[in-house]
Design a protein around this motif. Structure first.
Motif, PDB file in Angstrom:
ATOM      1  N   ALA A  23       2.701  -4.273  -4.317  1.00 30.75           N
ATOM      2  CA  ALA A  23       3.836  -3.488  -3.814  1.00 30.75           C
ATOM      3  C   ALA A  23       3.676  -3.182  -2.327  1.00 30.75           C
ATOM      4  N   THR A 145       6.893  -0.329 -13.554  1.00 36.12           N
ATOM      5  CA  THR A 145       7.422  -0.583 -12.210  1.00 36.12           C
ATOM      6  C   THR A 145       6.832   0.455 -11.268  1.00 36.12           C
ATOM      7  N   LEU A 146       6.322  -0.026 -10.140  1.00 33.35           N
ATOM      8  CA  LEU A 146       5.787   0.876  -9.117  1.00 33.35           C
ATOM      9  C   LEU A 146       6.684   0.807  -7.894  1.00 33.35           C
ATOM     10  N   ALA A 147       7.125   1.971  -7.444  1.00 34.62           N
ATOM     11  CA  ALA A 147       7.918   2.046  -6.209  1.00 34.62           C
ATOM     12  C   ALA A 147       7.232   3.050  -5.290  1.00 34.62           C
ATOM     13  N   LYS A 149       6.500   5.455  -2.419  1.00 34.55           N
ATOM     14  CA  LYS A 149       7.529   6.153  -1.646  1.00 34.55           C
ATOM     15  C   LYS A 149       6.903   6.831  -0.436  1.00 34.55           C
ATOM     16  N   LYS A 208      16.682   8.186  -7.406  1.00 35.06           N
ATOM     17  CA  LYS A 208      15.461   7.395  -7.162  1.00 35.06           C
ATOM     18  C   LYS A 208      15.522   6.100  -7.954  1.00 35.06           C
ATOM     19  N   LYS A 209      15.966   6.187  -9.202  1.00 42.51           N
ATOM     20  CA  LYS A 209      16.040   5.006 -10.046  1.00 42.51           C
ATOM     21  C   LYS A 209      17.021   3.976  -9.467  1.00 42.51           C
ATOM     22  N   LEU A 212      15.822   1.072  -7.414  1.00 43.33           N
ATOM     23  CA  LEU A 212      15.122  -0.056  -8.050  1.00 43.33           C
ATOM     24  C   LEU A 212      16.046  -1.233  -8.327  1.00 43.33           C
ATOM     25  N   ASN A 273      15.549   5.155   1.041  1.00 41.60           N
ATOM     26  CA  ASN A 273      14.394   4.282   1.158  1.00 41.60           C
ATOM     27  C   ASN A 273      14.496   3.569   2.501  1.00 41.60           C
ATOM     28  N   ARG A 278       9.935  -1.098  -0.987  1.00 37.55           N
ATOM     29  CA  ARG A 278       8.865  -1.686  -1.790  1.00 37.55           C
ATOM     30  C   ARG A 278       9.006  -1.375  -3.273  1.00 37.55           C
ATOM     31  N   HIS A 279       8.806  -2.369  -4.079  1.00 36.06           N
ATOM     32  CA  HIS A 279       8.663  -2.168  -5.518  1.00 36.06           C
ATOM     33  C   HIS A 279       8.036  -3.403  -6.141  1.00 36.06           C
ATOM     34  N   GLU A 281       6.628  -4.934 -10.265  1.00 40.50           N
ATOM     35  CA  GLU A 281       6.586  -4.603 -11.692  1.00 40.50           C
ATOM     36  C   GLU A 281       5.703  -5.563 -12.470  1.00 40.50           C
TER      37      GLU A 281
END
Lengths: 284, 176
Positions: A23, A145-147, A149, A208-209, A212, A273, A278-279, A281
């Motif tokens: 990520a 999933t990693l975002a 922040k 926030k979601k 993604l 963002n 960045r994200h 999974e």
């Protein structure tokens, strides 16, 4: 009788550690595609120069395994946990936390978390704890999933409890006000995540979601898709521009997620963002 | 647009000749400092104590870099948002002979007034391009406040660090 799948704690921690490196260093293809698309619409010479730097930065980060941005962020996870899954030891929370500590060390990422927000503000030194949003889903799959922040964009986010009578125009005005206040601080061109409806915290979660979603993909509901497009056009007419130094591309996309809400309420949350959206999974 | 090449330390006349919108490639020594380092520098000034670095003619870079991977001087090292330093910058500009600050995002009026009065410029570095900027940093030495980790003060040696004059010493700014 329901059949359980036993998942190895260490395997989850190891996968999360790799996710942290990925990520931080690999700008996702959808973000690169969108940047390429929006670059052609930038009218400012300086603005276009920044796009060139973003592409070069992404190339260096990918090839040299160096973080795209020094602010490798709060590790925010969205986890879909199959209801047939059991762990051989510990919990999903512990496994992810261990993976974060390991990944941030292994990939030389900055540790940006302090233990107490107000009084101590002492660095936890391993970037834990992560923030984990856990959703229980049917089945035996574990999807993580990693975002990550960063603070710059997160600090410019906002939430407001509008009145139902404020309606569509109220939502647009709030979005424009938020982006104008943000100026160059959140590293524009930004991605604008909006959560509309639900309760106070549900709207914030949805905003926030929304970040993604594949970049630039419209909301499936045509009314919300149209609103996304209108807000994006109005934001890009502000001339805030890349890095806030003027230009026609202030945001790359507006993504709205919505939820039923109370008869008295119209909560609207806006989570920003930066262009290094960045994200990463993994499915286990 | 062609960029002006500048090397630190910067003379007041050089700084006053820069205009908002100028692109600059900066070389030489610069000093890192962000929230906690600024707080401590101002506390030292308040106590009439010596600072850990002489800032006359110097440039502060608002950055908290990633750890250096093996064989490299520094990790990813882009700018942090500058307005968090606005409470401290006027004091440092007034007392230390600082000629430049590097960050991202607009500054508040008291900072711009101090820049005009004492002769300093505010450069914007490219936010979210930390890997690119790290390529310009040739050396990184820890100078003060090691307990702060990424927020400590480091002495950086940079070559052709790409910057834009975002706010000049006349108070003209590209931010709206």
């Amino acid at each position: 009788m329901q059949k359980f799948r036993i998942v190895n704690f260490d395997a989850v921690a190891a996968a999360v550690a790799e996710l942290c490196g990925k990520a931080a260093c690999d700008l996702p293809e959808d973000v690169l595609d969108r940047l390429r698309q929006m670059e052609t619409q930038e009218i400012s010479d300086l603005g276009r120069d920044f796009f060139v730097q973003y592409f070069e930065n992404a190339r260096i980060a990918r090839n040299e395994r160096m973080a795209l941005c020094q602010d490798t962020g709060f590790a925010v996870f969205f986890v879909e946990l199959g209801d047939c899954i059991r762990f051989d030891r510990g919990t999903i929370y512990d496994a992810i936390s261990e993976g974060v500590a390991c990944g941030y060390r292994k990939y030389f990422l900055r540790k940006s978390i302090v233990n107490d927000p107000l009084f101590d503000r002492k660095n936890t030194t391993d970037n834990t704890p992560p923030v984990i949003h856990l959703e229980l889903v049917p089945g035996d799959k574990l999807h993580i999933t990693l975002a990550p922040k960063g603070g710059g964009a997160e600090n410019m986010s906002a939430i407001r409890m509008l009145k139902p009578s404020d309606g569509r125009n109220g939502v647009i005005d709030f979005a424009l006000e938020t982006l104008r206040n943000a100026g160059g601080n959140p590293c524009p061109p930004t991605v604008v995540g909006m959560g509309i409806g639900g309760t106070f915290e549900k709207a914030a979660f949805l905003s926030k979601k929304a970040l993604l979603r594949k970049l630039g993909e419209p909301n499936p509901d045509p009314r919300y898709a149209e609103l996304e497009q209108e807000i994006l056009e109005k934001i890009n007419a502000t001339n805030i521009g890349p890095q806030g130094l003027g230009g026609s591309i202030t945001s790359l996309a507006v993504h709205i997620e919505f939820f039923p809400c109370h008869i008295a309420s119209l909560p609207v949350a806006i989570n920003l963002n930066c262009h290094a959206a960045r994200h990463a999974e993994v499915e286990i | 647009m062609s960029a002006k090449k500048l090397t630190t330390p910067l003379a007041e006349s050089t700084v006053r000749s820069l205009k908002a919108g100028d692109q600059v490639l900066l070389s030489g020594v610069i000093w890192t400092g962000r929230d906690q380092a600024h707080k401590r520098l101002v506390a030292l000034l308040d106590a009439n104590k010596e600072l850990p670095c002489d800032l006359h003619g110097q440039v502060i870079y608002f950055v908290g870099p990633c750890p250096a991977p093996p064989g490299r001087p520094i990790g990813s090292a882009g700018p942090t948002t500058s307005y968090r330093m606005d409470a401290y910058s006027p004091r440092i500009l007034a007392k230390c002979g600082l000629r430049g600050m590097i960050g991202k995002g607009a500054r508040t009026a008291p900072v711009v007034e101090a820049m005009k009065k004492y002769g300093a410029v505010y450069f914007a570095a490219t936010g979210g391009a930390g890997a690119l900027i790290a390529q310009c940093i040739k050396k990184c030495e820890l100078i003060a406040f090691p307990d702060l980790g990424p927020e400590a003060i480091y002495r950086l040696t940079v070559e052709d660090f790409p910057l834009v004059v975002a706010t000049d010493a006349n108070g003209k700014t590209l931010y709206r």
